[in-house]
Design a protein around this motif. Structure first.
Motif, PDB file in Angstrom:
ATOM      1  N   ARG A   8      37.190  36.857  42.686  1.00 46.92           N
ATOM      2  CA  ARG A   8      37.772  35.664  43.268  1.00 46.92           C
ATOM      3  C   ARG A   8      37.068  34.235  43.136  1.00 46.92           C
ATOM      4  NH1 ARG A   8      39.600  36.662  48.918  1.00 46.92           N
ATOM      5  NH2 ARG A   8      40.922  34.800  48.630  1.00 46.92           N
ATOM      6  N   VAL A   9      35.626  34.657  43.489  1.00 49.51           N
ATOM      7  CA  VAL A   9      34.777  33.388  43.312  1.00 49.51           C
ATOM      8  C   VAL A   9      34.715  32.819  41.737  1.00 49.51           C
ATOM      9  CG1 VAL A   9      32.482  32.627  43.810  1.00 49.51           C
ATOM     10  CG2 VAL A   9      33.639  33.887  45.449  1.00 49.51           C
ATOM     11  N   GLU A  10      34.495  33.956  40.891  1.00 45.99           N
ATOM     12  CA  GLU A  10      34.425  33.338  39.717  1.00 45.99           C
ATOM     13  C   GLU A  10      35.718  32.816  39.097  1.00 45.99           C
ATOM     14  OE1 GLU A  10      32.219  35.875  37.007  1.00 45.99           O
ATOM     15  OE2 GLU A  10      30.617  36.491  38.573  1.00 45.99           O
ATOM     16  N   GLU A  11      36.885  33.590  39.608  1.00 48.11           N
ATOM     17  CA  GLU A  11      38.190  32.813  39.239  1.00 48.11           C
ATOM     18  C   GLU A  11      38.152  31.563  39.568  1.00 48.11           C
ATOM     19  OE1 GLU A  11      40.130  34.421  36.988  1.00 48.11           O
ATOM     20  OE2 GLU A  11      41.663  33.063  37.334  1.00 48.11           O
ATOM     21  N   LEU A  12      38.033  31.065  40.675  1.00 45.33           N
ATOM     22  CA  LEU A  12      38.002  29.713  41.339  1.00 45.33           C
ATOM     23  C   LEU A  12      36.913  28.723  40.448  1.00 45.33           C
ATOM     24  CD1 LEU A  12      38.765  27.650  43.471  1.00 45.33           C
ATOM     25  CD2 LEU A  12      36.630  28.430  44.773  1.00 45.33           C
TER      26      LEU A  12
END
Lengths: 156, 408
Positions: A8-12
């Motif tokens: 999720r962090v990488e997606e953000l």
């Protein structure tokens, strides 16, 4: 290790790069919480504990003001930017708040020049996980490339 | 080298923005000649033994405070093989040792140590007539005014007060009034244009009310505001003084197509200036020959140091500062208003961008001697002080002085 959170962090961060590089720029402030702090800080200042940032937005409103200035008031040569964000590591997680560190480089392409590195450094992020959405509560862009090649128009 | 156009100070030949020979002459005559170059702040080297490294023109220099606390300085290149001695931008040291063969110098650049000067086991060593005193480094005279450091390579440069002249000394002291300074931080940018374009830009109030849409929009700087340009008698230094207005359109702003009357800030804290200096001026931009811009734009205080890097580029080194007695609200205000300045500045990015465009425009035409020149006719042909913004008098004054120093 929480793989889903990592994803999720990488997606953000990928979304962050996308809105800055390909637009729409108006979507950039949406990635931050209403009360937030965004700063672009030369590494020399950061290491010496000096507070000066070359871009400092203290709320989503200020981010929106920056976007509108880029679109309507600043006079500049057209350019393309391309962010590369790597080495993403999640730090401390406390309730809905988490820290993340990553490396970035931004390649700039001006109309009559070969691509060059505009900026290289670290993202020191604090994220808020609320209602299933991750947003930046704080983002410090600490750049190693302290001698800036001319101007930084778009946020890094 | 160059024949100046017939228009005198109303015309600027493009060649002076591109020619390497002219550039070399500028480094020698302007930056290393009879001028006081800005080199830093006293607060950056407060203790005996402290030093900083900066450039005068494109030449690296070390500014020091010796063991007695006196200011001094020297060229940052070893007398032996020319190696740059100091590699860090700041530090503290009693001796300065070249990394290559460890020749060592004191705070005044005097050669103190030469390893193996008498050889090793009766072999080698310097000749009998070698005298260390012959290899001291070119020394700088360093002076301070209000905590700001200036240096000169020349013995002939008059004292700083005389050099600045009454008007410019008075305005300098307005900001550097004796209060202790605090450095808020630095910002550095490499601008791909000739260094003189930066001075032209700051001495040019005509552009400020047109190019800088952000300033104009928020009434921070507009052609219809009360303002003045003031120079010293030589033309070397200049002042651009203005008062802030309100965000509204007037008959005189009709020409300013870029005015965005309906642009209101989502977060008005960005522009929350408070009055902090005596008098009515809200903006004072001071240009001090050969390398300094002192900026007081509302509550943003900054020194911009011009460091040429060849004829077609210069580093602009910004030092943002406040006063030691600033409260937290004032410090925050200064940091917020810094958004308008330096490489990412809502206002000054316009300047770095347009300077590049000027260099890009001039470069391919510079060798076309018959027509390759810029025009400076706004406000007439004179170089005297004016009480309005619609003038290029301060640029004309700058070039009057430039021509004298350069013999052009």
């Amino acid at each position: 290790m929480n793989l889903e959170l990592q994803w999720r962090v990488e997606e953000l961060l990928a979304r962050y790069a996308q809105v800055l590089d390909d637009g729409p720029l108006e979507a950039w402030p949406e990635l931050f919480t209403e009360q937030c702090l965004y700063q672009i800080i030369p590494r020399d200042n950061f290491d010496a504990g000096l507070p000066l940032a070359i871009m400092r937005c203290e709320s989503r409103g200020m981010l929106m003001d920056r976007v509108r200035s880029v679109q309507e008031t600043i006079v500049f040569e057209p350019r393309y930017l391309r962010h590369h964000i790597t080495n993403v590591r999640i730090g401390q997680v406390e309730g809905s708040r988490l820290e993340a560190v990553s490396h970035y480089s931004v390649i700039e392409v001006l109309p009559d020049s070969l691509p060059h590195i505009l900026s290289v450094g670290r993202y020191l992020d604090v994220l808020e996980d609320r209602d299933g959405v991750l947003r930046f509560l704080e983002k410090r862009v600490v750049y190693d490339s302290v001698l800036v090649p001319n101007s930084i128009i778009y946020p890094l | 080298m160059l024949t100046w156009p017939e228009g005198g100070i109303t015309e600027v030949p493009y060649q002076i923005y591109t020619d390497p020979d002219i550039y070399a002459q500028e480094m020698a005559r302007i930056f290393c000649g009879d001028s006081w170059a800005y080199v830093g702040l006293e607060v950056e080297i407060p203790e005996p033994g402290d030093y900083l490294v900066t450039n005068i023109g494109d030449r690296s220099v070390v500014i020091t405070r010796d063991e007695q606390g006196a200011l001094s300085g020297f060229a940052n290149r070893c007398a032996h093989r020319g190696v740059k001695i100091c590699r860090h931008r700041k530090g503290s040291s009693r001796m300065f040792v070249c990394p290559y063969h460890q020749w060592s110098y004191n705070a005044h650049g005097e050669l103190r140590g030469v390893p193996f000067i008498r050889g090793v086991q009766q072999q080698g060593g310097m000749p009998e007539d070698f005298d260390r005193a012959d290899y001291n480094l070119p020394r700088l005279r360093v002076t301070s005014r209000g905590g700001v450091l200036f240096a000169t390579f020349s013995e002939a440069t008059p004292d700083l007060e005389t050099y600045l002249g009454d008007t410019n000394a008075t305005y300098f002291d307005r900001v550097f009034d004796g209060r202790a300074l605090t450095v808020l931080g630095y910002s550095r940018q490499l601008i791909p244009g000739n260094w003189k374009l930066m001075f032209e830009n700051i001495k040019d109030p005509y552009h400020a009310s047109l190019l800088h849409v952000f300033l104009v929009t928020f009434g921070l700087f507009r052609a219809d505001q009360k303002s003045q340009v003031r120079m010293d008698p030589s033309g070397a230094h200049g002042l651009l003084i203005s008062q802030r207005g309100a965000q509204k359109q007037s008959a005189d702003t009709q020409d300013i197509q870029s005015l965005k009357e309906n642009f209101t800030l989502h977060d008005p804290r960005l522009l929350d200036p408070v009055k902090e200096f005596p008098g009515d001026a809200t903006v004072v931009m001071q240009t001090i020959w050969p390398n300094l811009i002192v900026q007081q734009q509302s509550n943003t205080l900054a020194l911009r140091q011009i460091q040429p890097r060849g004829p077609e580029a210069f580093e602009l080194a910004w030092t943002f500062f406040g006063y030691a007695d600033d409260d937290e609200a004032m410090t925050t205000r200064r940091l917020r208003q810094a958004n308008l300045m330096s490489s990412a500045g809502l206002v000054s990015a316009d300047d770095s961008e347009v300077i590049k465009m000027a260099q890009d425009g001039v470069r391919p035409y510079a060798s076309d001697y018959s027509s390759a020149k810029g025009v400076l006719l706004m406000g007439g042909r004179g170089r005297e002080d004016e009480n309005h913004m619609v003038t290029e008098a301060a640029i004309r004054a700058f070039y009057a002085h430039y021509r004298v120093v350069m013999g052009l």
